[in-house]
Scaffold this motif. Structure first.
Motif, PDB file in Angstrom:
ATOM      1  N   GLY A   1      33.295  10.828  -5.234  1.00 56.13           N
ATOM      2  CA  GLY A   1      32.687  12.018  -4.676  1.00 56.13           C
ATOM      3  C   GLY A   1      33.308  13.270  -5.264  1.00 56.13           C
ATOM      4  N   LEU A   2      32.675  14.406  -5.069  1.00 53.50           N
ATOM      5  CA  LEU A   2      33.231  15.649  -5.582  1.00 53.50           C
ATOM      6  C   LEU A   2      34.619  15.957  -5.026  1.00 53.50           C
TER       7      LEU A   2
ATOM      8  N   SER B   1      27.525  13.742 -14.327  1.00 54.28           N
ATOM      9  CA  SER B   1      26.663  13.171 -13.304  1.00 54.28           C
ATOM     10  C   SER B   1      25.962  11.941 -13.867  1.00 54.28           C
ATOM     11  N   PRO B   2      26.001  10.799 -13.170  1.00 54.08           N
ATOM     12  CA  PRO B   2      25.356   9.594 -13.689  1.00 54.08           C
ATOM     13  C   PRO B   2      23.843   9.609 -13.544  1.00 54.08           C
ATOM     14  N   GLY B   3      23.298  10.559 -12.777  1.00 49.85           N
ATOM     15  CA  GLY B   3      21.856  10.623 -12.605  1.00 49.85           C
ATOM     16  C   GLY B   3      21.316   9.728 -11.517  1.00 49.85           C
ATOM     17  N   MET B   4      22.181   9.096 -10.752  1.00 51.31           N
ATOM     18  CA  MET B   4      21.758   8.207  -9.674  1.00 51.31           C
ATOM     19  C   MET B   4      22.900   8.061  -8.676  1.00 51.31           C
ATOM     20  N   ARG B   5      22.589   7.485  -7.540  1.00 54.45           N
ATOM     21  CA  ARG B   5      23.602   7.260  -6.510  1.00 54.45           C
ATOM     22  C   ARG B   5      24.077   5.811  -6.562  1.00 54.45           C
TER      23      ARG B   5
ATOM     24  N   PRO C   1      25.399  13.666  -7.613  1.00 52.27           N
ATOM     25  CA  PRO C   1      25.462  12.864  -8.838  1.00 52.27           C
ATOM     26  C   PRO C   1      24.115  12.639  -9.517  1.00 52.27           C
ATOM     27  N   VAL C   2      23.052  13.363  -9.127  1.00 48.22           N
ATOM     28  CA  VAL C   2      21.727  13.033  -9.656  1.00 48.22           C
ATOM     29  C   VAL C   2      21.279  13.948 -10.787  1.00 48.22           C
TER      30      VAL C   2
ATOM     31  N   ARG D   1      31.485  24.135 -12.304  1.00 46.11           N
ATOM     32  CA  ARG D   1      30.461  24.252 -11.265  1.00 46.11           C
ATOM     33  C   ARG D   1      29.100  23.770 -11.743  1.00 46.11           C
ATOM     34  N   THR D   2      28.793  24.013 -12.997  1.00 44.23           N
ATOM     35  CA  THR D   2      27.491  23.565 -13.511  1.00 44.23           C
ATOM     36  C   THR D   2      27.402  22.050 -13.502  1.00 44.23           C
ATOM     37  N   ALA D   3      28.473  21.381 -13.925  1.00 38.83           N
ATOM     38  CA  ALA D   3      28.472  19.924 -13.914  1.00 38.83           C
ATOM     39  C   ALA D   3      28.446  19.382 -12.494  1.00 38.83           C
TER      40      ALA D   3
END
Length: 470
Positions: free
Chosen positions: A397-398, A387-391, A423-424, A416-418
């Motif tokens: 997309g998933l 996840s990049p931590g931002m949009r 993406p946040v 699933r955890t990732a």
């Protein structure tokens, strides 16, 4: 903090390397992962969960403020930039590796497939640059000219004690989000082979061992006045193009809104060079220094020019598959890593084929999909999306990540955890270790690859994808 007296930095009185090199930067993670793999250890201690994880469901402004506070706690202060000692950083890097002789070394741009290659060869990986982040107390994500002015002042402090560096400042809200408005990112590229590297090679290389330099060949427009500091607006890893950082770009407006900025304030600095190597390029002087050292000490040097990260990822994945099969293993189980979600030792321990996506952009995921479509099918595919931590409008997309996992004939697994909070939400490097530890053992590890064999395979398999090996 007390001022550093002039001349002391060059004598090794600067800050410790682990304080200078940005926490979580790609090169730092890759060095740590390689050193552990060469000791027969995994990455289970890398990257603990951050306090930001509890802000996943919070409104965007709350998440941005929390991220800025977290970054500020570890960024360098302006006074600390004057204490940076690049030679001390180089010593810190080489000191992480086990003390023994090696049949070669991989150097250059940060790419996890270069690390997987190094582990298969049984050799260290040494970066040609390191990243620093420094405070920008009154910064703004949407004011690149102000970022340039602040970064130039910080760069002057660093360069006063480290004239052997070139500092590439990267202002990219599309890849750094709100952090681009609270901290400055400086990529310090060595313009010559560091002395600590030369000593390491002299002490640790076997006779006639080879040097393999991996060079990111991507280009990007920059502003460079020739003072050792250049400024880059945006970056290839953002998944966007240089034109997308123009004030009229719809993609830029989306990015700035997500990062808490306003497109109306966006005034890009003048570009002085349109075709310069992007931030992960390798300085010519670094390569020349390595080549000169090799000639004097009887070590050959090969260069691998990488037009896109996908080219090296595909070539190394193909090489791993052949290497595993030659050792009597199936080579039919694939792990798709992303960003900092990787573990080279667990890959080797489980007999997996690794493919690395630089990040979670559509461009990166398109690359692995195209490679899989043209490859012999895999019985299992595990996917670890970072996840990049931002949009961002450039992100995959998933459903696209799920499509990658669907290439598995029997096992199709998207962690699933990732994926939770993508993406946040942030996921630490050790999450990859936790997933891969569940893979069945496939020991013993194959005998190490030879450098000549690896170079020949990269030359043959990489040519159709633009990989140039000399």
């Amino acid at each position: 903090m007390p001022k550093v007296q002039k001349g002391l930095t060059a004598d090794g009185a600067g800050m410790a390397g682990d304080r200078v090199v940005a926490a979580g930067s790609t090169a730092r993670v890759l060095v740590a992962a390689t050193a552990r793999a060469l000791r027969g250890a995994d990455c289970g201690d890398l990257g603990q969960s951050t306090p930001l994880s509890r802000f996943t469901a919070a409104p965007e402004p709350v998440r941005r403020a929390a991220a800025a506070r977290a970054a500020g706690r570890i960024a360098l202060t302006p006074d600390q930039t004057a204490e940076v000692d690049a030679e001390r950083v180089a010593r810190w890097i080489v000191d992480q590796y086990p003390r023994r002789r090696y049949p070669g070394v991989v150097l250059g741009s940060p790419h996890a497939s270069a690390v997987h290659l190094a582990v298969a060869l049984g050799v260290p990986w040494l970066p040609a640059a390191f990243e620093m982040t420094a405070h920008w107390t009154r910064g703004a994500v949407d004011r690149p000219r102000a970022a340039l002015d602040h970064g130039a002042a910080l760069a002057a402090r660093v360069l006063a004690g480290n004239p052997e560096l070139h500092l590439r400042q990267v202002h990219c809200p599309a890849s750094r989000g709100a952090l681009a408005g609270s901290t400055v990112s400086l990529v310090a590229r060595w313009q010559a082979l560091p002395r600590a590297y030369a000593r390491f090679l002299a002490d640790r290389l076997e006779p006639a061992a080879s040097l393999l330099v991996v060079r990111d060949a991507r280009t990007w427009p920059v502003s460079d006045e020739g003072q050792g500091h250049s400024f880059q607006l945006g970056c290839p890893g953002s998944g966007l193009e240089p034109v997308d950082f123009h004030p009229d770009s719809n993609a830029l407006r989306q990015v700035l809104r997500s990062a808490g900025g306003d497109g109306g304030h966006w005034e890009p600095p003048e570009v002085s060079a349109a075709g310069e190597h992007a931030e992960h390029g390798v300085e010519p002087g670094f390569v020349d220094g390595a080549r000169h050292w090799g000639r004097r000490h009887g070590h050959g040097l090969h260069e691998v020019h990488v037009p896109q990260p996908t080219a090296l990822s595909a070539a190394v994945a193909d090489l791993y598959r052949r290497w595993l099969r030659r050792a009597g293993k199936t080579g039919d189980r694939l792990v798709v890593e992303c960003g900092r979600l990787l573990d080279p030792w667990q890959v080797v321990r489980a007999g997996l084929v690794p493919y690395w996506c630089e990040n979670a952009t559509r461009r990166s995921v398109d690359g692995v999909e195209m490679w899989l479509a043209g490859s012999e099918p895999f019985s299992s595919v595990d996917v670890l999306p970072e996840s990049p931590g931002m949009r961002s409008p450039a992100l995959a997309g998933l459903p696209q990540w799920l499509a990658v996992a669907a290439f598995g004939r029997r096992r199709r697994a998207l962690d699933r955890t990732a994926a939770r909070g993508y993406p946040v939400a942030s996921v630490p490097t050790r999450r990859a270790t936790e997933v891969l530890r569940n893979q069945p053992y496939d020991l013993p590890v194959p005998p190490p690859l030879g450098v000549a064999e690896a170079v020949a395979a990269l030359r043959e398999d990489g040519a159709p994808m633009g990989l140039a090996v000399s």
